[in-house]
Design a protein around this motif. Structure first.
Motif, PDB file in Angstrom:
ATOM      1  N   ASP A   1       1.252  -1.791   0.357  1.00 40.35           N
ATOM      2  CA  ASP A   1       0.139   0.099  -0.152  1.00 40.35           C
ATOM      3  C   ASP A   1       0.807   1.186   0.069  1.00 40.35           C
ATOM      4  O   ASP A   1       0.595   2.246  -0.856  1.00 40.35           O
ATOM      5  CB  ASP A   1      -0.777  -0.278   1.195  1.00 40.35           C
ATOM      6  CG  ASP A   1      -1.702  -1.271   1.292  1.00 40.35           C
ATOM      7  OD1 ASP A   1      -2.706  -1.200   0.923  1.00 40.35           O
ATOM      8  OD2 ASP A   1      -1.227  -2.252   1.704  1.00 40.35           O
ATOM      9  N   ASP A   2       1.431   1.608   0.475  1.00 36.66           N
ATOM     10  CA  ASP A   2       2.699   2.443   0.473  1.00 36.66           C
ATOM     11  C   ASP A   2       3.591   2.447  -0.162  1.00 36.66           C
ATOM     12  O   ASP A   2       3.974   3.856  -0.326  1.00 36.66           O
ATOM     13  CB  ASP A   2       3.770   2.461   1.998  1.00 36.66           C
ATOM     14  CG  ASP A   2       2.483   2.731   3.009  1.00 36.66           C
ATOM     15  OD1 ASP A   2       2.045   3.309   3.196  1.00 36.66           O
ATOM     16  OD2 ASP A   2       3.288   2.819   4.979  1.00 36.66           O
ATOM     17  N   ALA A   3       4.145   1.125  -1.036  1.00 36.69           N
ATOM     18  CA  ALA A   3       4.770   1.410  -1.642  1.00 36.69           C
ATOM     19  C   ALA A   3       4.716   1.780  -3.165  1.00 36.69           C
ATOM     20  O   ALA A   3       5.117   2.084  -3.666  1.00 36.69           O
ATOM     21  CB  ALA A   3       5.665   0.012  -1.591  1.00 36.69           C
ATOM     22  N   LEU A   4       3.489   1.232  -3.764  1.00 36.44           N
ATOM     23  CA  LEU A   4       2.865   1.755  -4.294  1.00 36.44           C
ATOM     24  C   LEU A   4       2.600   3.577  -4.926  1.00 36.44           C
ATOM     25  O   LEU A   4       2.600   4.098  -6.111  1.00 36.44           O
ATOM     26  CB  LEU A   4       0.963   1.995  -4.583  1.00 36.44           C
ATOM     27  CG  LEU A   4       0.800   0.088  -4.884  1.00 36.44           C
ATOM     28  CD1 LEU A   4      -0.770  -0.151  -5.127  1.00 36.44           C
ATOM     29  CD2 LEU A   4       1.627  -0.383  -6.341  1.00 36.44           C
ATOM     30  N   ALA A   5       2.451   4.475  -3.271  1.00 37.50           N
ATOM     31  CA  ALA A   5       2.029   5.708  -3.177  1.00 37.50           C
ATOM     32  C   ALA A   5       3.300   6.286  -3.981  1.00 37.50           C
ATOM     33  O   ALA A   5       2.807   7.236  -5.558  1.00 37.50           O
ATOM     34  CB  ALA A   5       1.842   6.182  -2.312  1.00 37.50           C
ATOM     35  N   PRO A   6       4.396   6.234  -4.168  1.00 36.32           N
ATOM     36  CA  PRO A   6       5.166   7.110  -4.674  1.00 36.32           C
ATOM     37  C   PRO A   6       5.048   7.326  -6.348  1.00 36.32           C
ATOM     38  O   PRO A   6       4.635   8.351  -6.695  1.00 36.32           O
ATOM     39  CB  PRO A   6       6.461   7.279  -5.091  1.00 36.32           C
ATOM     40  CG  PRO A   6       6.410   6.247  -3.048  1.00 36.32           C
ATOM     41  CD  PRO A   6       5.316   5.710  -3.595  1.00 36.32           C
ATOM     42  N   PHE A   7       5.004   6.220  -6.892  1.00 36.17           N
ATOM     43  CA  PHE A   7       4.692   5.779  -8.331  1.00 36.17           C
ATOM     44  C   PHE A   7       3.166   6.526  -8.797  1.00 36.17           C
ATOM     45  O   PHE A   7       2.889   7.259  -9.830  1.00 36.17           O
ATOM     46  CB  PHE A   7       5.046   4.624  -8.917  1.00 36.17           C
ATOM     47  CG  PHE A   7       4.993   4.503 -10.219  1.00 36.17           C
ATOM     48  CD1 PHE A   7       5.850   4.921 -10.837  1.00 36.17           C
ATOM     49  CD2 PHE A   7       4.060   3.468 -11.284  1.00 36.17           C
ATOM     50  CE1 PHE A   7       6.621   4.812 -12.376  1.00 36.17           C
ATOM     51  CE2 PHE A   7       4.445   3.885 -13.068  1.00 36.17           C
ATOM     52  CZ  PHE A   7       5.613   4.435 -13.656  1.00 36.17           C
ATOM     53  N   ALA A   8       2.386   6.541  -8.072  1.00 32.85           N
ATOM     54  CA  ALA A   8       0.716   6.428  -8.246  1.00 32.85           C
ATOM     55  C   ALA A   8       0.668   7.654  -8.668  1.00 32.85           C
ATOM     56  O   ALA A   8       0.261   8.705  -9.575  1.00 32.85           O
ATOM     57  CB  ALA A   8       0.107   5.984  -7.524  1.00 32.85           C
ATOM     58  N   SER A   9       1.604   8.573  -7.309  1.00 33.24           N
ATOM     59  CA  SER A   9       1.424   9.753  -7.374  1.00 33.24           C
ATOM     60  C   SER A   9       2.070  10.976  -8.311  1.00 33.24           C
ATOM     61  O   SER A   9       1.783  11.721  -8.812  1.00 33.24           O
ATOM     62  CB  SER A   9       2.370  10.490  -6.432  1.00 33.24           C
ATOM     63  OG  SER A   9       1.819  11.612  -5.734  1.00 33.24           O
ATOM     64  N   ARG A  10       3.592  10.012  -8.710  1.00 31.08           N
ATOM     65  CA  ARG A  10       3.654  10.883  -9.946  1.00 31.08           C
ATOM     66  C   ARG A  10       3.206  10.472 -11.327  1.00 31.08           C
ATOM     67  O   ARG A  10       3.074  11.544 -12.087  1.00 31.08           O
ATOM     68  CB  ARG A  10       4.834   9.556  -9.973  1.00 31.08           C
ATOM     69  CG  ARG A  10       6.054  10.733  -8.915  1.00 31.08           C
ATOM     70  CD  ARG A  10       7.866   9.998  -9.412  1.00 31.08           C
ATOM     71  NE  ARG A  10       7.997   8.618  -8.849  1.00 31.08           N
ATOM     72  CZ  ARG A  10       8.222   7.939  -8.634  1.00 31.08           C
ATOM     73  NH1 ARG A  10       8.726   8.962  -7.355  1.00 31.08           N
ATOM     74  NH2 ARG A  10       8.279   7.045  -8.341  1.00 31.08           N
TER      75      ARG A  10
END
Length: 605
Positions: free
Chosen positions: A437-446
């Motif tokens: 869940d947290d690991a997905l966040a940076p790429f999803a945000s970009r």
């Protein structure tokens, strides 16, 4: 600055609100503005029940008395709404069925946690009745509409919640997701939908649709806002039999992003959505991802089980006594779907479970190709009138790429991905393994940022890359035995560490293999001489409390200081005292620890 001088943005993202609070805006003034916006809203079907205006102002005043310092709580002053299958003490829970309504005696666990963090509840939102549907039209309280075109559906079942965020009434809102209800409405309203891995957010006080796979989700303007909110809801809840202690799965710095093969791309004639999916893939590529195709077949077959198998019986189990006595009070489409649950036997249930596990094994072959999957959130969108005329077939289209995720236990984040020529929003979803869940966040945000869609009605809003300490986490750069796959990496992962990125230091560091260390360790030391390039490092994010424990375990002569990265940023990282370099081998020429270790292995062989 006075409250009257404040100009609030169209959509209420956390960064803007916190800046306004720091400049003098009070929660009382904010909720007064929210009340004005709710009263002026052109969509009367958003709310089933609003918090009384006086009570909302009183809650804001009580927050200021409890925590007078602006932004002193994680969600200080943030207005939020909840889907009306989630309990709020003293308010009715209807699940969009007036005859079913009861007044909750206490808050759902997630609501209690959010209030404790300083969030201010503004009301309970409309939904497809008993959370059965992905379109938002199956409610006696009306059909919320997409904020971009009132002829089109808002998506469901978390219809009202998505619209509150997209139209600037709430900073975030809670939905629930069984088949895609926390993702499809996000796509149809140009906002973010964060769907946690099943079990990590407790469902106590949430009326179930399918108890074994339901999750509470977050609608937000940015991935950072959604992840920060989810982190507050996280944590084991003993009253929920499906709750569990969740870990933090890591993802590699360079992602292999799985995309649909041509044979699996079904857009039901919606050429605009097909084109926007291609564009999203290309944006992922420009962000450095390796694009790989995968076979959607096992996921598609798992998705079919949710409505074409005995999991429908769970919907009946959730409201069986009410259904037996009051089926005639239900929406006809919802009634027919739930009635179908009686057609399955225990044998059917076991056989479907066996089939799901067979498909899970097949899916592992596809996960060997990709780290995350990039899918259309919905392959199509429909008008309200078309949906009412063909409520089952058209609704089923929306779940083609969402229905499998909870059955297989995955994490997912839905983000905006563009607009058709007709001005209708489109979204994509990043699906990751359980607890990524947290690991997905940076790429999803970009992905959200580079799509340049803004958020909700504010299509010009600038989206910032996610701050990796958004949920009280700090970053540290590692350079040697703590790298992914190296012997000490478990010291990070066991503490909830997630990989943020692989990068290099600025070109002002010498790199050494220290003498007499087990396992072998490197030392990094800043120099006044410029090198050809920096040293490869990995930046990891750790919970603040865990970071202190991690640093305490670092042996001399290593320590922690500020490293300068190639792009000029400074992060915490490992440095070596000068005394520790006695007898050390200068390995700067290798550019990183992996290359050096590989060279020693090659010599040994």
């Amino acid at each position: 600055m006075s409250d009257e001088d404040m100009t609030l943005p169209i959509t209420l993202d956390f960064t803007a609100l916190r800046a306004a609070f720091a400049s003098g805006l009070t929660p009382v003034a904010l909720v007064e503005t929210v009340i004005e916006r709710m009263n002026a809203s052109p969509d009367p079907a958003i709310f089933i029940a609003r918090v009384d205006d006086a009570e909302l102002k009183k809650a804001a005043e009580e927050l200021m008395a409890r925590a007078p310092e602006p932004n002193s709580l994680p969600l200080w002053g943030m207005p939020f709404a909840v889907k009306d299958n989630i309990d709020v003490a003293g308010m009715p829970t209807t699940a969009a069925c007036p005859e079913f309504a009861y007044t909750a005696e206490r808050d759902a666990t997630v609501v209690a946690r959010l209030k404790a963090a300083g969030a201010l509840l503004i009301g309970k939102t409309n939904l497809d009745q008993f959370a059965t549907g992905l379109n938002g039209t199956r409610s006696p309280y009306g059909a919320p509409r997409s904020v971009f075109n009132s002829e089109y559906v808002s998506g469901g079942s978390s219809s009202g919640s998505s619209v509150t965020v997209a139209s600037g009434l709430a900073a975030f809102a809670l939905g629930t997701d069984t088949a895609g209800s926390g993702r499809v409405p996000a796509a149809f309203n140009n906002i973010v939908g964060v769907k946690p891995s099943p079990g990590r957010v407790p469902n106590t006080g949430v009326l179930p649709a399918c108890r074994s796979v339901d999750v509470v989700t977050v609608f937000a303007n940015t991935v950072a806002d959604g992840i920060a909110t989810r982190a507050i809801m996280d944590g084991y809840g003993a009253e929920d039999p499906f709750s569990r202690e969740a870990s933090q799965a890591a993802l590699p710095a360079t992602l292999r992003v799985g995309v649909l093969m041509d044979k699996d791309r079904e857009f039901y004639g919606n050429g605009g959505y097909a084109k926007l999916y291609e564009q999203a893939i290309e944006r992922a590529r420009t962000l450095g991802a390796e694009i790989v195709e995968f076979d959607y077949a096992p996921f598609r077959e798992a998705a079919a089980l949710l409505y074409q198998g005995p999991w429908v019986a769970e919907r009946l189990a959730a409201i069986e006594s009410f259904f037996n006595a009051h089926a005639d009070a239900m929406d006809p489409t919802v009634r027919d779907i739930i009635a179908g649950g009686a057609n399955y036997s225990a044998v059917d249930a076991f056989n479907a479970r066996y089939e799901l596990e067979r498909l899970r094994q097949l899916s592992l072959k596809e996960w060997a190709k990709a780290d995350v999957l990039l899918l259309p959130t919905s392959p199509d969108i429909q008008t309200v009138e078309a949906m009412k005329a063909d409520p089952v077939a058209l609704n089923s289209r929306f779940g083609l790429y969402t229905n499998f995720a909870n059955l297989l236990g995955y994490s997912a984040i839905a983000v905006p991905a563009g607009f058709t020529e007709a001005g209708l929003p489109f979204g994509v979803t990043l699906v990751g393994p359980q607890d990524a869940d947290d690991a997905l966040a940076p790429f999803a945000s970009r992905l959200h940022r580079v799509a340049e869609t803004g958020s909700g009605l504010d299509r010009s809003k600038a989206i910032e890359d996610i701050p990796h300490n958004a949920n009280d986490r700090l970053e540290i750069a590692v350079v040697g035995a703590h790298l992914t796959g190296m012997p000490l990496n478990p010291q990070l992962t066991s503490r909830g560490g997630t990989l943020v990125e692989e990068t290099r230091t600025a070109p002002f560091y010498n790199f050494y293999a220290l003498a007499g260390t087990t396992p072998a360790k490197p030392g990094l030391q800043r120099t006044s001489e410029q090198q050809d390039s920096g040293i490869i490092v990995e930046v990891w994010s750790l919970p603040r409390a865990e970071l202190a424990d991690f640093i305490a375990a670092i042996p001399a002569p290593l320590g922690v200081g500020k490293l300068e990265l190639a792009d000029g940023r400074h992060v915490m990282g490992f440095l070596c005292e000068a005394i520790g370099l006695a007898g050390a081998q200068d390995i700067t020429e290798f550019g990183g620890w992996r290359a050096y270790v590989a060279s020693t292995t090659k010599k040994a062989s």
